[in-house]
Design an enzyme around this catalytic site. Structure first.
Site, PDB file in Angstrom:
ATOM      1  N   HIS A 171      -3.833   3.969  -7.040  1.00  0.00           N
ATOM      2  CA  HIS A 171      -3.624   4.871  -8.171  1.00  0.00           C
ATOM      3  C   HIS A 171      -3.137   6.238  -7.688  1.00  0.00           C
ATOM      4  O   HIS A 171      -3.254   6.583  -6.505  1.00  0.00           O
ATOM      5  CB  HIS A 171      -4.940   5.010  -8.946  1.00  0.00           C
ATOM      6  CG  HIS A 171      -4.880   5.956 -10.089  1.00  0.00           C
ATOM      7  ND1 HIS A 171      -5.364   7.241 -10.014  1.00  0.00           N
ATOM      8  CD2 HIS A 171      -4.391   5.816 -11.342  1.00  0.00           C
ATOM      9  CE1 HIS A 171      -5.175   7.853 -11.167  1.00  0.00           C
ATOM     10  NE2 HIS A 171      -4.592   7.004 -11.994  1.00  0.00           N
ATOM     11  N   VAL A 223      -4.156   9.234  -7.617  1.00  0.00           N
ATOM     12  CA  VAL A 223      -5.002  10.199  -6.913  1.00  0.00           C
ATOM     13  C   VAL A 223      -5.587   9.647  -5.614  1.00  0.00           C
ATOM     14  O   VAL A 223      -6.359  10.335  -4.942  1.00  0.00           O
ATOM     15  CB  VAL A 223      -6.162  10.699  -7.816  1.00  0.00           C
ATOM     16  CG1 VAL A 223      -5.623  11.368  -9.063  1.00  0.00           C
ATOM     17  CG2 VAL A 223      -7.114   9.549  -8.173  1.00  0.00           C
ATOM     18  N   LYS A 224      -5.242   8.422  -5.250  1.00  0.00           N
ATOM     19  CA  LYS A 224      -5.860   7.802  -4.083  1.00  0.00           C
ATOM     20  C   LYS A 224      -5.160   8.217  -2.785  1.00  0.00           C
ATOM     21  O   LYS A 224      -4.073   8.768  -2.789  1.00  0.00           O
ATOM     22  CB  LYS A 224      -5.836   6.278  -4.230  1.00  0.00           C
ATOM     23  CG  LYS A 224      -6.642   5.768  -5.426  1.00  0.00           C
ATOM     24  CD  LYS A 224      -8.090   6.217  -5.381  1.00  0.00           C
ATOM     25  CE  LYS A 224      -8.963   5.542  -6.421  1.00  0.00           C
ATOM     26  NZ  LYS A 224      -8.675   5.953  -7.802  1.00  0.00           N
ATOM     27  N   ASN A 225      -5.823   7.922  -1.647  1.00  0.00           N
ATOM     28  CA  ASN A 225      -5.278   8.289  -0.330  1.00  0.00           C
ATOM     29  C   ASN A 225      -3.875   7.754  -0.118  1.00  0.00           C
ATOM     30  O   ASN A 225      -3.011   8.417   0.444  1.00  0.00           O
ATOM     31  CB  ASN A 225      -6.181   7.752   0.782  1.00  0.00           C
ATOM     32  CG  ASN A 225      -7.489   8.496   0.901  1.00  0.00           C
ATOM     33  OD1 ASN A 225      -7.951   9.131  -0.060  1.00  0.00           O
ATOM     34  ND2 ASN A 225      -8.101   8.431   2.069  1.00  0.00           N
ATOM     35  N   ILE A 226      -3.661   6.501  -0.498  1.00  0.00           N
ATOM     36  CA  ILE A 226      -2.335   5.896  -0.542  1.00  0.00           C
ATOM     37  C   ILE A 226      -2.055   5.533  -1.990  1.00  0.00           C
ATOM     38  O   ILE A 226      -2.875   4.891  -2.642  1.00  0.00           O
ATOM     39  CB  ILE A 226      -2.264   4.613   0.324  1.00  0.00           C
ATOM     40  CG1 ILE A 226      -2.491   4.946   1.797  1.00  0.00           C
ATOM     41  CG2 ILE A 226      -0.930   3.903   0.132  1.00  0.00           C
ATOM     42  CD1 ILE A 226      -1.382   5.770   2.428  1.00  0.00           C
TER      43      ILE A 226
END
Length: 406
Positions: free
Chosen positions: A192, A194-197
């Site tokens: 998603h 906002v995730k790290n990847i």
């Protein structure tokens, strides 16, 4: 100084990959998705990875493949994002909520107490990127094999409760030297925004099933299921003379497009060598700034067994309750710093409250939630911004809790 909470990391590598996808003339599921799957499999040391359009879709896909049905139970923590429970509900089963430990993660003791003959799966959640106690969980399902009641061919083949890690936060994390993604039967990452990847929206299903399963064969089945049960994807169908296909299963339409996979490819190229290292540095800088504050309950990011992906910096405020925590967040916002709370425990939300879940049955989940504040943590942050955020938080907490600055 205005600081956003979690903007996406878009560098020149990402832009080049997206432009390459756009210029190729093919933007839905095709070679870029396959490349992303292979890159995630390499990072996670997972035998096989299927990319889909969200974490939720990936979890639903696995539960449907497992054959869960009405009255089946799936154990999850009370402290998680709603998607963990909604995936269970959309697959037709009942989420069984249990309380957590002081590290925000699910309690193995509480899992053990919740297992019944109706339990078909356990979904531990790596809150903030901190891995759960996977050896204990995997040992537990072996110990409970005699209680397991298989009601589908897949369940009979497995012969025990399935463990599916909700690793929405934990891509790049490690547990006892092993990568998140190969710690359980199945792991699902979120990609998603906002995730790290990120792939803007997306999820990655890591298959690590034991024999007699073939992860390659299960991948092929799930890929078919994710494309309406169609035997050929659109890319293969588009090749000259390759139009004919069949529908062999009433599947879902949850595939990932190439143009989104390209974003993830660009990010993954520098994830281990740069992004993850910088997240670690920011986490440790926060710890350094807050370590002398008596009110600060610092989150964990590393010990002898675990290494976090540092997806969130979940700071807790000693002696704060919901009301004072929210006042602190409001005061922080007055200084143009965005913060957040991860998460509202499920029994606080109307859908689950109306289903009969009662917050008083999950006291530790509430205790962790009521004084938690998530601070910005992403590679674009400068040291100057981290210092500014930290001082704003310190000043805001002291003011709201009426702590003398001396």
């Amino acid at each position: 100084m205005k600081i956003a909470f979690s903007p996406p990391f878009i560098n020149d590598l990402v832009k080049a990959e997206v432009n390459e996808s756009l210029d190729s003339g093919w933007i839905t599921t095709g070679p870029k998705v396959n490349q992303l799957e292979n890159m995630i499999a390499d990072l996670a040391k997972a035998p096989k990875v299927l990319c889909v359009n969200s974490w939720t879709s990936g979890a639903m896909l696995i539960l449907n493949w497992l054959g869960v049905q009405k009255d089946d139970e799936v154990i999850i923590p009370a402290y998680t994002y709603c998607a963990t429970a909604l995936a269970v509900m959309h697959a037709g089963a009942k989420p069984v909520l249990v309380d957590i430990n002081d590290d925000f993660n699910i309690s193995v003791k509480n899992i053990a107490n919740a297992i019944t003959s109706k339990t078909k799966a356990i979904i531990p959640v790596d809150i903030a990127g901190w891995p759960c106690d996977y050896d204990e969980i995997n040992n537990l399902v072996q110990q409970k094999k005699a209680l397991f009641n298989a009601t589908s061919d897949v369940q009979k083949k497995l012969g025990r409760i399935l463990v599916m890690a909700d690793a929405a936060h934990s891509i790049g994390a490690k547990y006892k030297g092993k990568e998140s993604g190969n710690l359980t039967d199945v792991t699902v990452f979120s990609l998603h925004a906002v995730k790290n990847i990120t792939t803007a929206e997306g999820g990655a299903v890591c298959l690590n099933l034991p024999e007699p399963f073939s992860n390659d064969e299960v991948y092929a089945t799930l890929r078919c299921y994710s494309l309406n049960g169609q035997t050929k994807d659109a890319f293969t169908k588009s090749q000259a003379g390759s139009w004919r296909y069949d529908i062999i299963y009433p599947g879902l339409k949850i595939n990932m497009p190439d143009v989104l996979a390209a974003i993830g490819i660009g990010q993954l190229k520098v994830y281990s060598s740069n992004t993850l290292i910088r997240r670690f540095e920011i986490f440790e800088k926060y710890n350094s700034y807050f370590s002398n504050e008596d009110w600060a309950l610092l989150p964990q990011h590393q010990n002898d067994d675990k290494s976090s992906s540092c997806h969130l910096y979940a700071l807790r405020i000693k002696n704060a309750n919901e009301n004072t925590r929210d006042k602190i967040i409001a005061l922080i916002a007055e200084h143009d710093v965005a913060s957040n709370v991860h998460f509202q425990p499920l029994p606080l939300l109307s859908v689950f409250k109306n289903m009969g879940y009662d917050m008083k049955n999950y006291p530790n989940a509430y205790a962790q939630y009521e004084n938690e504040i998530s601070l910005p943590i992403y590679p674009q942050l400068t040291d100057e911004q981290i210092a500014y955020i930290s001082q704003v938080v310190i000043d805001s907490v002291r003011k709201v809790l009426d702590i003398n600055n001396d």
